[in-house]
Design a protein around this motif. Structure first.
Motif, PDB file in Angstrom:
ATOM      1  N   ASN A  50       0.813  -1.217   0.000  1.00  0.00           N
ATOM      2  CA  ASN A  50       0.000   0.000   0.000  1.00  0.00           C
ATOM      3  C   ASN A  50       0.856   1.280   0.000  1.00  0.00           C
ATOM      4  OD1 ASN A  50      -2.415   1.418  -0.082  1.00  0.00           O
ATOM      5  ND2 ASN A  50      -2.556   1.513   2.153  1.00  0.00           N
ATOM      6  N   HIS A  51       1.867   1.296  -0.869  1.00  0.00           N
ATOM      7  CA  HIS A  51       2.769   2.450  -1.022  1.00  0.00           C
ATOM      8  C   HIS A  51       3.562   2.768   0.240  1.00  0.00           C
ATOM      9  CE1 HIS A  51       1.599   3.401  -5.107  1.00  0.00           C
ATOM     10  NE2 HIS A  51       0.391   3.030  -4.744  1.00  0.00           N
ATOM     11  N   THR A  52       3.772   1.759   1.074  1.00  0.00           N
ATOM     12  CA  THR A  52       4.672   1.873   2.223  1.00  0.00           C
ATOM     13  C   THR A  52       5.699   0.766   2.059  1.00  0.00           C
ATOM     14  OG1 THR A  52       3.415   0.345   3.625  1.00  0.00           O
ATOM     15  CG2 THR A  52       2.770   2.670   3.688  1.00  0.00           C
ATOM     16  N   GLY A  53       6.793   0.841   2.739  1.00  0.00           N
ATOM     17  CA  GLY A  53       7.821  -0.186   2.577  1.00  0.00           C
ATOM     18  C   GLY A  53       8.451  -0.101   1.201  1.00  0.00           C
ATOM     19  N   HIS A  54       9.052  -1.197   0.765  1.00  0.00           N
ATOM     20  CA  HIS A  54       9.760  -1.195  -0.515  1.00  0.00           C
ATOM     21  C   HIS A  54       9.901  -2.623  -1.026  1.00  0.00           C
ATOM     22  CE1 HIS A  54      12.180   1.365  -3.220  1.00  0.00           C
ATOM     23  NE2 HIS A  54      12.780   0.214  -3.520  1.00  0.00           N
ATOM     24  N   MET A  55       9.813  -2.778  -2.334  1.00  0.00           N
ATOM     25  CA  MET A  55      10.070  -4.059  -2.985  1.00  0.00           C
ATOM     26  C   MET A  55      11.319  -3.925  -3.844  1.00  0.00           C
ATOM     27  SD  MET A  55       8.068  -6.656  -2.417  1.00  0.00           S
ATOM     28  CE  MET A  55       8.628  -7.692  -3.760  1.00  0.00           C
ATOM     29  N   TYR A  56      12.164  -4.940  -3.783  1.00  0.00           N
ATOM     30  CA  TYR A  56      13.304  -5.091  -4.670  1.00  0.00           C
ATOM     31  C   TYR A  56      12.994  -6.297  -5.534  1.00  0.00           C
ATOM     32  CZ  TYR A  56      15.598  -1.833  -1.561  1.00  0.00           C
ATOM     33  OH  TYR A  56      15.913  -0.714  -0.836  1.00  0.00           O
ATOM     34  N   ALA A  57      13.352  -6.229  -6.804  1.00  0.00           N
ATOM     35  CA  ALA A  57      13.040  -7.332  -7.710  1.00  0.00           C
ATOM     36  C   ALA A  57      14.200  -7.575  -8.670  1.00  0.00           C
ATOM     37  CB  ALA A  57      11.762  -7.021  -8.489  1.00  0.00           C
ATOM     38  N   LEU A  58      14.529  -8.836  -8.853  1.00  0.00           N
ATOM     39  CA  LEU A  58      15.628  -9.247  -9.721  1.00  0.00           C
ATOM     40  C   LEU A  58      15.088  -9.877 -10.996  1.00  0.00           C
ATOM     41  CD1 LEU A  58      17.789 -11.234  -7.111  1.00  0.00           C
ATOM     42  CD2 LEU A  58      17.663  -8.754  -7.430  1.00  0.00           C
ATOM     43  N   ASP A  59      15.774  -9.644 -12.096  1.00  0.00           N
ATOM     44  CA  ASP A  59      15.480 -10.370 -13.333  1.00  0.00           C
ATOM     45  C   ASP A  59      16.708 -10.304 -14.226  1.00  0.00           C
ATOM     46  OD1 ASP A  59      12.670 -11.437 -14.681  1.00  0.00           O
ATOM     47  OD2 ASP A  59      14.274 -11.038 -16.110  1.00  0.00           O
ATOM     48  N   ILE A  60      16.982 -11.401 -14.886  1.00  0.00           N
ATOM     49  CA  ILE A  60      18.174 -11.472 -15.726  1.00  0.00           C
ATOM     50  C   ILE A  60      17.955 -10.885 -17.120  1.00  0.00           C
ATOM     51  CG2 ILE A  60      17.695 -13.793 -16.601  1.00  0.00           C
ATOM     52  CD1 ILE A  60      20.874 -14.152 -16.211  1.00  0.00           C
ATOM     53  N   ASP A  61      16.717 -10.810 -17.564  1.00  0.00           N
ATOM     54  CA  ASP A  61      16.423 -10.345 -18.920  1.00  0.00           C
ATOM     55  C   ASP A  61      16.430  -8.815 -18.971  1.00  0.00           C
ATOM     56  OD1 ASP A  61      15.177  -9.551 -21.331  1.00  0.00           O
ATOM     57  OD2 ASP A  61      14.067 -11.442 -21.435  1.00  0.00           O
ATOM     58  N   PRO A  62      17.423  -8.216 -19.636  1.00  0.00           N
ATOM     59  CA  PRO A  62      17.536  -6.753 -19.647  1.00  0.00           C
ATOM     60  C   PRO A  62      16.399  -6.053 -20.388  1.00  0.00           C
ATOM     61  CG  PRO A  62      19.108  -7.706 -21.180  1.00  0.00           C
ATOM     62  CD  PRO A  62      18.472  -8.854 -20.431  1.00  0.00           C
ATOM     63  N   ILE A  63      15.777  -6.735 -21.306  1.00  0.00           N
ATOM     64  CA  ILE A  63      14.662  -6.140 -22.056  1.00  0.00           C
ATOM     65  C   ILE A  63      13.378  -6.207 -21.236  1.00  0.00           C
ATOM     66  CG2 ILE A  63      13.245  -6.321 -24.143  1.00  0.00           C
ATOM     67  CD1 ILE A  63      15.815  -7.470 -25.522  1.00  0.00           C
ATOM     68  N   GLU A  64      13.070  -7.378 -20.702  1.00  0.00           N
ATOM     69  CA  GLU A  64      11.833  -7.543 -19.938  1.00  0.00           C
ATOM     70  C   GLU A  64      11.832  -6.740 -18.642  1.00  0.00           C
ATOM     71  OE1 GLU A  64       9.512  -9.252 -22.558  1.00  0.00           O
ATOM     72  OE2 GLU A  64       8.835  -8.792 -20.535  1.00  0.00           O
ATOM     73  N   ILE A  65      12.992  -6.618 -17.988  1.00  0.00           N
ATOM     74  CA  ILE A  65      13.022  -5.877 -16.724  1.00  0.00           C
ATOM     75  C   ILE A  65      12.644  -4.408 -16.960  1.00  0.00           C
ATOM     76  CG2 ILE A  65      15.468  -5.236 -16.685  1.00  0.00           C
ATOM     77  CD1 ILE A  65      15.421  -5.954 -13.663  1.00  0.00           C
ATOM     78  N   LYS A  66      13.064  -3.845 -18.074  1.00  0.00           N
ATOM     79  CA  LYS A  66      12.696  -2.464 -18.401  1.00  0.00           C
ATOM     80  C   LYS A  66      11.199  -2.357 -18.672  1.00  0.00           C
ATOM     81  CE  LYS A  66      17.197  -1.199 -20.251  1.00  0.00           C
ATOM     82  NZ  LYS A  66      17.995  -0.947 -21.444  1.00  0.00           N
ATOM     83  N   LYS A  67      10.674  -3.316 -19.434  1.00  0.00           N
ATOM     84  CA  LYS A  67       9.242  -3.312 -19.747  1.00  0.00           C
ATOM     85  C   LYS A  67       8.404  -3.456 -18.475  1.00  0.00           C
ATOM     86  CE  LYS A  67       9.528  -5.483 -24.337  1.00  0.00           C
ATOM     87  NZ  LYS A  67       9.111  -6.693 -25.075  1.00  0.00           N
ATOM     88  N   THR A  68       8.798  -4.380 -17.621  1.00  0.00           N
ATOM     89  CA  THR A  68       8.035  -4.634 -16.398  1.00  0.00           C
ATOM     90  C   THR A  68       8.156  -3.459 -15.436  1.00  0.00           C
ATOM     91  OG1 THR A  68       8.269  -7.019 -16.674  1.00  0.00           O
ATOM     92  CG2 THR A  68       7.711  -6.229 -14.470  1.00  0.00           C
ATOM     93  N   THR A  69       9.337  -2.888 -15.320  1.00  0.00           N
ATOM     94  CA  THR A  69       9.520  -1.717 -14.459  1.00  0.00           C
ATOM     95  C   THR A  69       8.598  -0.591 -14.912  1.00  0.00           C
ATOM     96  OG1 THR A  69      11.818  -2.336 -14.019  1.00  0.00           O
ATOM     97  CG2 THR A  69      11.207  -0.047 -13.589  1.00  0.00           C
ATOM     98  N   LYS A  70       8.507  -0.366 -16.209  1.00  0.00           N
ATOM     99  CA  LYS A  70       7.622   0.674 -16.747  1.00  0.00           C
ATOM    100  C   LYS A  70       6.162   0.310 -16.505  1.00  0.00           C
ATOM    101  CE  LYS A  70       6.386   3.320 -20.865  1.00  0.00           C
ATOM    102  NZ  LYS A  70       5.055   3.519 -20.377  1.00  0.00           N
TER     103      LYS A  70
END
Length: 109
Positions: A50-70
């Motif tokens: 609920n917009h508190t705390g923080h999530m960190y997320a790993l992914d090896i695919d440089p293309i998909e990580i950008k898409k998912t982050t967006k």
């Protein structure tokens, strides 16, 4: 399917309810998703925070990580609550060290 070319809607996150129930995520917590992928599990975890705390997320695919982050940012989960790291989950020890350093620098004890 080549890296970065997973068709939209093709990926369905599995056992989301069961995972969320098991983790019992509470507002203000910090979490790590070692396989961000399309972001389905991470999205549900962010919603629980609920917009508190923080999530960190790993992914090896440089293309998909950008898409998912967006995609997640477009849903309202930007850098203030989500940090994505382009690496393989086998590097979790190094990634957790980075997360700890970032936490100490920006949040402190």
């Amino acid at each position: 399917i080549k890296k970065g070319s997973t068709p939209v809607g093709m990926h369905l996150s599995i056992m989301v309810h069961e995972i969320l129930e098991f983790l019992d995520i509470q507002e203000g917590q910090i979490g790590l998703d070692c396989t961000l992928g399309y972001g389905g599990h991470t999205l549900k975890m962010l919603e629980k925070l609920n917009h508190t705390g923080h999530m960190y997320a790993l992914d090896i695919d440089p293309i998909e990580i950008k898409k998912t982050t967006k995609r997640l940012a477009d849903k309202g989960f930007g850098k203030d609550v989500l940090t994505t790291i382009n690496t393989n989950f086998r590097n979790i020890k190094c990634s957790l060290t980075m997360v700890w350093i970032w936490y100490m620098l920006y949040v402190g004890l």
